[in-house]
Design a protein around this motif. Structure first.
Motif, PDB file in Angstrom:
ATOM      1  N   THR A 182      15.950   0.228 -60.490  1.00  0.00           N
ATOM      2  CA  THR A 182      15.837   0.764 -61.854  1.00  0.00           C
ATOM      3  C   THR A 182      14.922   1.970 -61.941  1.00  0.00           C
ATOM      4  OG1 THR A 182      14.024  -0.780 -62.314  1.00  0.00           O
ATOM      5  CG2 THR A 182      16.283  -1.517 -62.840  1.00  0.00           C
ATOM      6  N   ALA A 183      14.446   2.461 -60.794  1.00  0.00           N
ATOM      7  CA  ALA A 183      13.528   3.604 -60.817  1.00  0.00           C
ATOM      8  C   ALA A 183      14.293   4.892 -61.070  1.00  0.00           C
ATOM      9  CB  ALA A 183      12.764   3.684 -59.498  1.00  0.00           C
ATOM     10  N   ALA A 184      13.559   5.885 -61.574  1.00  0.00           N
ATOM     11  CA  ALA A 184      14.173   7.192 -61.828  1.00  0.00           C
ATOM     12  C   ALA A 184      14.504   7.882 -60.514  1.00  0.00           C
ATOM     13  CB  ALA A 184      13.224   8.053 -62.654  1.00  0.00           C
TER      14      ALA A 184
END
Length: 416
Positions: A182-184
């Protein structure tokens, strides 16, 4: 792991090839015995001139015997050309072209080829440029060149219909990295592309024939042409693929800028130095060869080959490892290449012999490293006037070449 590039299997080698191969193996055993004697004498009292001369004579005999085997094997691989058997041309247009071409070569009658030119522009060209040879003749010339030209035999070969082949090559790939689910995601860098250009240059040969030979119906014109041009084309190609400057000819791999392997950059070929000018080091002389092999990345190394001249191979043939085993191994069968450190060795006489600061040994995956570009079509122009009573044939083909992957070929420099 199979580290060799075995030559095509020779079927039904015949008694001549088998006998020549047995003589070669016997000569190699005699060479090892004489060289062991020479090394022992060097350790005891500095060496004996008679023993050194004996080693060099056997070394020369090995080269001569290997050349004889190669010539005999080449003869067994040459398919017959003709209108029957494997040479039968089923396509009507191709048969028509072949018959028209045969009439042109034998008598100078070009009406048939001119009709084909009117029907299909690819069948012939204007009379001042000659006429295209039949497809089977062109294929035979290509096979013979591959057998005689060592660099062509181990390189990547592409056939093109235009005058130039352009190939984009990715010198550095897109930046990648790890990221949580879910990280950018940050934007990655774009790949860096380099366009390599390989123009096809013209090479020619001009064999001569008597009109009597051309009138002889038993003479296979296709095969005669292929035989006449093979040596001339192969010699010119062999030189260009190694040392050509790229001006009116292919660019040879030794014509590119070189740099020490530790400072290698794209566009140059890396080299490993022996540590001694014009020679292998006196202590552990095989170490530079091992360094050269492992200068190549593993993805290239598994298909690696050595390329060197006959004289350099004669020097390498004397080297041993720390266990007293010779590094150079003879061919395992007629037509197969010898091996050095488990990799096949190909002779190219245009690679310089060992001298101070010479680049005398190349090692790499030439299939990925060097590209040969053939323009489709071999043309023949008949000239019965310039050298009467002989008939000259001006035969041309267009070929180019150059390094396509600068990371796939490494060089050994005989320098401190």
């Amino acid at each position: 792991m199979d580290l060799s590039n075995p030559a095509p299997e020779v079927k039904s080698a015949g008694p001549e090839v088998s006998a020549a191969f047995e003589d070669f193996m016997s000569a190699f055993e005699a060479f090892k015995d004489a060289n062991d004697q020479r090394l022992g004498e060097l350790e005891r009292r500095g060496g004996d001139a008679l023993t050194r001369d004996k080693v060099e004579r056997i070394n020369a005999a090995l080269d001569a015997q290997k050349s004889l085997i190669d010539e005999l094997v080449l003869k067994t691989r040459r398919p017959a050309l003709g209108s029957g058997g494997d040479g039968f041309v089923s396509d009507l247009a191709a048969r028509e072209h072949k018959a028209a071409f045969d009439a042109y070569v034998r008598t100078g009658e070009a009406a048939g080829l001119k009709r084909l030119e009117a029907k299909a522009l690819s069948a012939g060209v204007a009379t001042d440029g000659g006429y295209v040879v039949p497809n089977e003749t062109e294929r035979e010339i290509g096979k013979r060149l591959a057998a005689l030209s060592p660099i062509r035999a181990i390189s990547d070969v592409r056939v093109i219909s235009s005058g130039t082949y352009k190939k984009p090559f990715m010198t550095s790939g897109p930046a990648v990295g790890w990221v949580a689910e879910t990280a950018a995601r940050s934007q990655t860098a774009s790949p860096v592309l380099d366009e390599l250009t390989f123009p096809a240059m013209e090479i020619y040969a001009m064999p001569a024939a008597t009109q009597t030979l051309l009138d002889d119906a038993a003479v296979n014109i296709d095969e005669w042409l292929a035989i006449e041009v093979e040596a001339a084309f192969a010699a010119q190609e062999g030189t260009a693929f190694v040392t050509g400057d790229g001006s009116g000819k292919p660019k040879g791999f030794l014509a590119y800028d070189t740099v020490a392997e530790g400072a290698w950059t794209w566009g140059k070929l890396g080299f490993v130095a022996t540590g001694e000018a014009g020679d292998f080091p006196s202590a552990n002389p095989a170490d530079p060869l091992v360094d050269l092999v492992y200068a190549l990345k593993s993805g290239y190394r598994q298909n690696g080959s050595f390329v060197m001249s006959r004289r350099t191979q004669g020097a390498v043939r004397k080297l041993k490892d720390e266990n007293g085993q010779y590094l150079w191994a003879p061919p395992t069968a007629p037509g197969a290449p010898p091996h050095l450190l488990g990799f096949p060795v190909f002779e190219a006489e245009d690679v310089p012999a060992i001298a101070a600061n010479s680049l005398s040994i190349a090692f790499g995956d030439f299939k990925r490293g060097y590209l040969v570009v053939d323009r489709a079509g071999v043309r023949v122009l008949r000239d019965p006037y310039s050298a009467k009573p002989y008939v000259l044939f001006y035969i041309t083909k267009r070929v180019g070449g150059g390094v396509q992957d600068f990371d796939a070929i490494k060089l050994l420099k005989f320098a401190a």
